[in-house]
Design a protein around this motif. Structure first.
Motif, PDB file in Angstrom:
ATOM      1  N   PRO A  39      -8.977 -15.173  36.046  1.00 22.56           N
ATOM      2  CA  PRO A  39      -9.300 -15.534  34.669  1.00 22.56           C
ATOM      3  C   PRO A  39      -8.467 -14.761  33.650  1.00 22.56           C
ATOM      4  O   PRO A  39      -8.105 -13.598  33.876  1.00 22.56           O
ATOM      5  N   TRP A  40      -8.182 -15.421  32.544  1.00 19.37           N
ATOM      6  CA  TRP A  40      -7.528 -14.766  31.422  1.00 19.37           C
ATOM      7  C   TRP A  40      -8.604 -14.136  30.542  1.00 19.37           C
ATOM      8  O   TRP A  40      -9.543 -14.791  30.124  1.00 19.37           O
ATOM      9  N   ASN A  41      -8.478 -12.841  30.309  1.00 20.85           N
ATOM     10  CA  ASN A  41      -9.435 -12.136  29.474  1.00 20.85           C
ATOM     11  C   ASN A  41      -8.782 -10.868  28.932  1.00 20.85           C
ATOM     12  O   ASN A  41      -7.592 -10.611  29.160  1.00 20.85           O
ATOM     13  N   CYS A  42      -9.578 -10.057  28.230  1.00 21.14           N
ATOM     14  CA  CYS A  42      -9.025  -8.853  27.614  1.00 21.14           C
ATOM     15  C   CYS A  42      -8.534  -7.858  28.660  1.00 21.14           C
ATOM     16  O   CYS A  42      -7.545  -7.159  28.453  1.00 21.14           O
ATOM     17  N   CYS A  77      -9.985  -2.943  24.412  1.00 24.06           N
ATOM     18  CA  CYS A  77     -10.811  -4.149  24.513  1.00 24.06           C
ATOM     19  C   CYS A  77     -12.140  -3.932  23.804  1.00 24.06           C
ATOM     20  O   CYS A  77     -12.721  -2.847  23.867  1.00 24.06           O
ATOM     21  N   ASP A  78     -12.603  -4.957  23.156  1.00 23.41           N
ATOM     22  CA  ASP A  78     -13.946  -4.952  22.569  1.00 23.41           C
ATOM     23  C   ASP A  78     -14.670  -6.162  23.152  1.00 23.41           C
ATOM     24  O   ASP A  78     -14.680  -7.244  22.568  1.00 23.41           O
ATOM     25  N   GLY A  79     -15.193  -5.982  24.334  1.00 18.91           N
ATOM     26  CA  GLY A  79     -15.778  -7.109  25.065  1.00 18.91           C
ATOM     27  C   GLY A  79     -14.728  -7.810  25.898  1.00 18.91           C
ATOM     28  O   GLY A  79     -13.574  -7.397  25.982  1.00 18.91           O
ATOM     29  N   ASP A  80     -15.127  -8.909  26.528  1.00 16.81           N
ATOM     30  CA  ASP A  80     -14.234  -9.632  27.438  1.00 16.81           C
ATOM     31  C   ASP A  80     -13.140 -10.411  26.735  1.00 16.81           C
ATOM     32  O   ASP A  80     -12.054 -10.602  27.284  1.00 16.81           O
ATOM     33  N   MET A  81     -13.400 -10.856  25.507  1.00 22.39           N
ATOM     34  CA  MET A  81     -12.461 -11.782  24.881  1.00 22.39           C
ATOM     35  C   MET A  81     -11.956 -11.310  23.511  1.00 22.39           C
ATOM     36  O   MET A  81     -11.514 -12.110  22.700  1.00 22.39           O
TER      37      MET A  81
END
Length: 376
Positions: A39-42, A77-81
């Motif tokens: 998956p694409w994420n932070c 990162c501030d959360g996953d996205m």
């Protein structure tokens, strides 16, 4: 037109920071997957930043050949996205440089040397041939990558290579397959093959016999080839707007080009339009500036223009102080003398420079003959 459009980040905001820098907050696009299914994420974004911007790699010898690595101070990162990037100062081209295809590409975490847990110091994704790179006591070991896996519309499938007579390994054919899970919609092309040809003549033949569907990019075909193919009913030629100017720089640090009169003489003596019409298929156009007129902040009509004017060149080359202005000791600027405005399919750099050098030699002889005639 210079506008930065959303892609893996669907939106962003910019705020000033107390230290004079800025913070960019990127809201990442959801439901995006790398070609290997990750998956694409932070976390993925941060991992790429961690590797590419490891401190020893931020010097001009490595990834610091452009401004971005030097201006970024931290990323989190501030959360996953949500991905945050801070800069040490305001930097106008930040977003533009974030769109560059290298070195900050977004590679799947699974494609790093040891997967998602690959350490950016002991097994950095930099080319394995770079070995160990050190800076101020910190040492990065380059381990390369284990696969090619991005998020784009085409996924890498295979490649075939060969070795040139100089011993360099080159790609002969690279095959990509359409990414059915591409976030912007599956491409209509199922298989895309990028093929290397030995010469522009081979490319032209392949186009003519139908074994090649598309030629894309600069300098692949000769200007005369483009002119010949215009009449082919089964082929269409498209030109982009001007995206780059090709220029010849006159070195003002060495004689005789340290004399502005000599520089003006050379520039006025060369008929760029005639050369373009005769030798370059009338595809390009003469320009007077370093950057294209359509580039941001470059739509300025600079005057006076140093256009082709053989009579003025003759006058400037005369020895009489009444005709030729004296050399200015204060003029240390780099004179941009010659230029062509080029579209995407017709950028010719080194060849144009050498061609102009040859033409300037011819004009130099003609000028000398004309000058002797005037003095007689």
């Amino acid at each position: 037109e210079g506008q930065v459009l959303p892609a893996l980040a669907k939106s962003w905001s910019i705020t000033d920071t107390p230290n004079g820098g800025q913070e960019y907050t990127f809201t990442l696009r959801e439901n995006v997957y790398f070609h290997d299914g990750q998956p694409w994420n932070c976390e993925a974004a941060k991992m790429n930043f961690d590797h590419v911007l490891a401190k020893p790699l931020t010097t001009p010898d490595w990834h610091g050949w452009y401004g971005l690595p030097k201006i970024i101070s931290e990323w989190t990162c501030d959360g996953d996205m949500e991905f945050r990037v801070k800069t040490i100062s305001k930097y106008y081209p930040f977003l533009q440089e974030m769109t560059f295809i290298r070195p900050l590409r977004m590679l799947s975490p699974g494609a790093f040397a040891f997967g998602n847990t690959t350490d950016p110091i002991t097994a950095n994704s930099c080319h394995v041939g770079w070995g160990e790179i050190s800076l101020e006591g910190e040492v990065v070991t380059c381990a390369g990558i284990s696969a090619i896996s991005g998020t784009g519309p085409f996924a890498f499938s295979s490649r075939s290579t060969s070795t040139t007579k100089d011993g360099d390994e080159v790609d002969d054919e690279v095959t990509f397959v359409g990414n059915k899970n591409y976030w912007a919609g599956a491409p209509s092309i199922e298989t895309l093959k990028i093929v290397r040809y030995e010469s522009s003549e081979d490319v032209k033949v392949a186009l003519m016999d139908g074994s090649l569907d598309i030629v894309w990019g600069s300098g692949v075909l000769q200007a005369q080839d483009l002119d010949d193919l215009e009449d082919e009913k089964d082929l269409s030629i498209f030109h982009s707007g001007v995206i780059q100017n090709v220029i010849m720089l006159l070195n003002t640090g060495k004689a005789p080009l340290d004399d502005i009169v000599v520089r003006k003489t050379i520039i006025h003596a060369i008929d760029k339009k005639a050369i373009i019409d005769k030798e370059l298929g009338n595809v390009q156009r003469p320009v007077d500036t370093v950057f294209p007129f359509d580039s941001p902040y470059c739509d300025v009509d600079l005057t006076p223009r140093w256009d082709y004017d053989i009579e003025k060149a003759l006058l400037l080359s005369c020895a009489s102080s009444e005709i030729a202005p004296s050399k200015s000791k204060d003029d240390n600027s780099l004179a941009v003398g010659l230029g062509l405005g080029l579209g995407l399919v017709s950028i010719v750099c080194v060849s144009v420079a050498f061609f102009y050098y040859g033409e300037s030699k011819k004009y130099e002889v003609e000028l000398e003959r004309a000058k002797k005639g005037v003095q007689a």
